[in-house]
Design a protein around this motif. Sequence first.
Motif, PDB file in Angstrom:
ATOM      1  N   ARG A   1       0.847  -1.192   0.000  1.00 22.50           N
ATOM      2  CA  ARG A   1       0.000   0.000   0.000  1.00 22.50           C
ATOM      3  C   ARG A   1       0.882   1.241   0.000  1.00 22.50           C
ATOM      4  NH1 ARG A   1      -5.137   1.237   3.734  1.00 22.50           N
ATOM      5  NH2 ARG A   1      -5.222   3.406   3.192  1.00 22.50           N
ATOM      6  N   HIS A   2       0.658   2.154  -0.963  1.00 20.42           N
ATOM      7  CA  HIS A   2       1.400   3.415  -1.050  1.00 20.42           C
ATOM      8  C   HIS A   2       0.600   4.511  -0.380  1.00 20.42           C
ATOM      9  CE1 HIS A   2       4.511   1.983  -3.734  1.00 20.42           C
ATOM     10  NE2 HIS A   2       3.567   1.334  -4.404  1.00 20.42           N
ATOM     11  N   GLU A   3       1.303   5.288   0.436  1.00 21.98           N
ATOM     12  CA  GLU A   3       0.644   6.393   1.132  1.00 21.98           C
ATOM     13  C   GLU A   3       0.470   7.561   0.161  1.00 21.98           C
ATOM     14  OE1 GLU A   3       1.713   9.423   4.691  1.00 21.98           O
ATOM     15  OE2 GLU A   3       2.389   7.359   4.869  1.00 21.98           O
ATOM     16  N   GLN A   4      -0.710   8.075   0.100  1.00 22.88           N
ATOM     17  CA  GLN A   4      -0.998   9.243  -0.734  1.00 22.88           C
ATOM     18  C   GLN A   4      -0.518  10.490  -0.007  1.00 22.88           C
ATOM     19  OE1 GLN A   4      -3.007   9.928  -3.632  1.00 22.88           O
ATOM     20  NE2 GLN A   4      -2.712   7.819  -4.238  1.00 22.88           N
ATOM     21  N   ARG A   5       0.364  11.244  -0.677  1.00 21.67           N
ATOM     22  CA  ARG A   5       0.839  12.487  -0.076  1.00 21.67           C
ATOM     23  C   ARG A   5      -0.083  13.611  -0.506  1.00 21.67           C
ATOM     24  NH1 ARG A   5       7.038  13.192  -1.392  1.00 21.67           N
ATOM     25  NH2 ARG A   5       6.194  13.075  -3.475  1.00 21.67           N
ATOM     26  N   GLY A   6      -0.223  14.600   0.377  1.00 17.30           N
ATOM     27  CA  GLY A   6      -1.055  15.763   0.069  1.00 17.30           C
ATOM     28  C   GLY A   6      -0.344  16.709  -0.887  1.00 17.30           C
ATOM     29  N   TRP A   7      -1.033  17.811  -1.217  1.00 15.44           N
ATOM     30  CA  TRP A   7      -0.489  18.786  -2.157  1.00 15.44           C
ATOM     31  C   TRP A   7       0.851  19.326  -1.663  1.00 15.44           C
ATOM     32  CZ3 TRP A   7       1.120  23.799  -2.007  1.00 15.44           C
ATOM     33  CH2 TRP A   7       1.329  24.424  -3.237  1.00 15.44           C
TER      34      TRP A   7
ATOM     35  N   ARG B   1       3.754  16.935  -2.101  1.00 11.09           N
ATOM     36  CA  ARG B   1       4.173  16.753  -3.496  1.00 11.09           C
ATOM     37  C   ARG B   1       4.840  17.995  -4.072  1.00 11.09           C
ATOM     38  NH1 ARG B   1      -1.202  15.090  -3.792  1.00 11.09           N
ATOM     39  NH2 ARG B   1      -1.646  16.915  -5.070  1.00 11.09           N
TER      40      ARG B   1
END
Length: 155
Positions: A3-9, A12
Amino acid sequence: MERHEQRGWWGRNWKWAVPSGCLMVVVLAFAGCAALIGGAFSMMRNTAAFEQAMDRVQSHPGAVAALGEPIEAGWAMTGDFKDNGATGEANYAIPVSGPKGAGTLFVEARKRNGTGEFQLLNLVPDGGSAMINLLGADEAPAADVMLPPADEAGG
């Protein structure tokens, strides 16, 4: 399954957002300083003392002989002025130039009881030429040099 953690704006984009924000602060500070300086120059140029001093240097035979025609004011003038209604003072050093040369116009004017006159009005050409007194002995003192220009005074 991984599972890859979604980074916020921010996660990124911080690498370009931080320098861009710093650059924007610097640009806004520079623009604010430029506007302040430009406003001060504009205020000094819009005084009757400045306008009448420029009229005098542009029409004085000695100034025209030294600098040529047309004589124009440079942008980097120094000095100050105070106008308190019936009293006031103006002290300027105005860079001027024409097709034959350049120089500095020194202006001192005072207003007392609503009437103004030049105390000093000298052109010092660059290159060691002799100073030119624009208030010749045969000329009457310039009255009302500290009053606002006619378009501001309503007349």
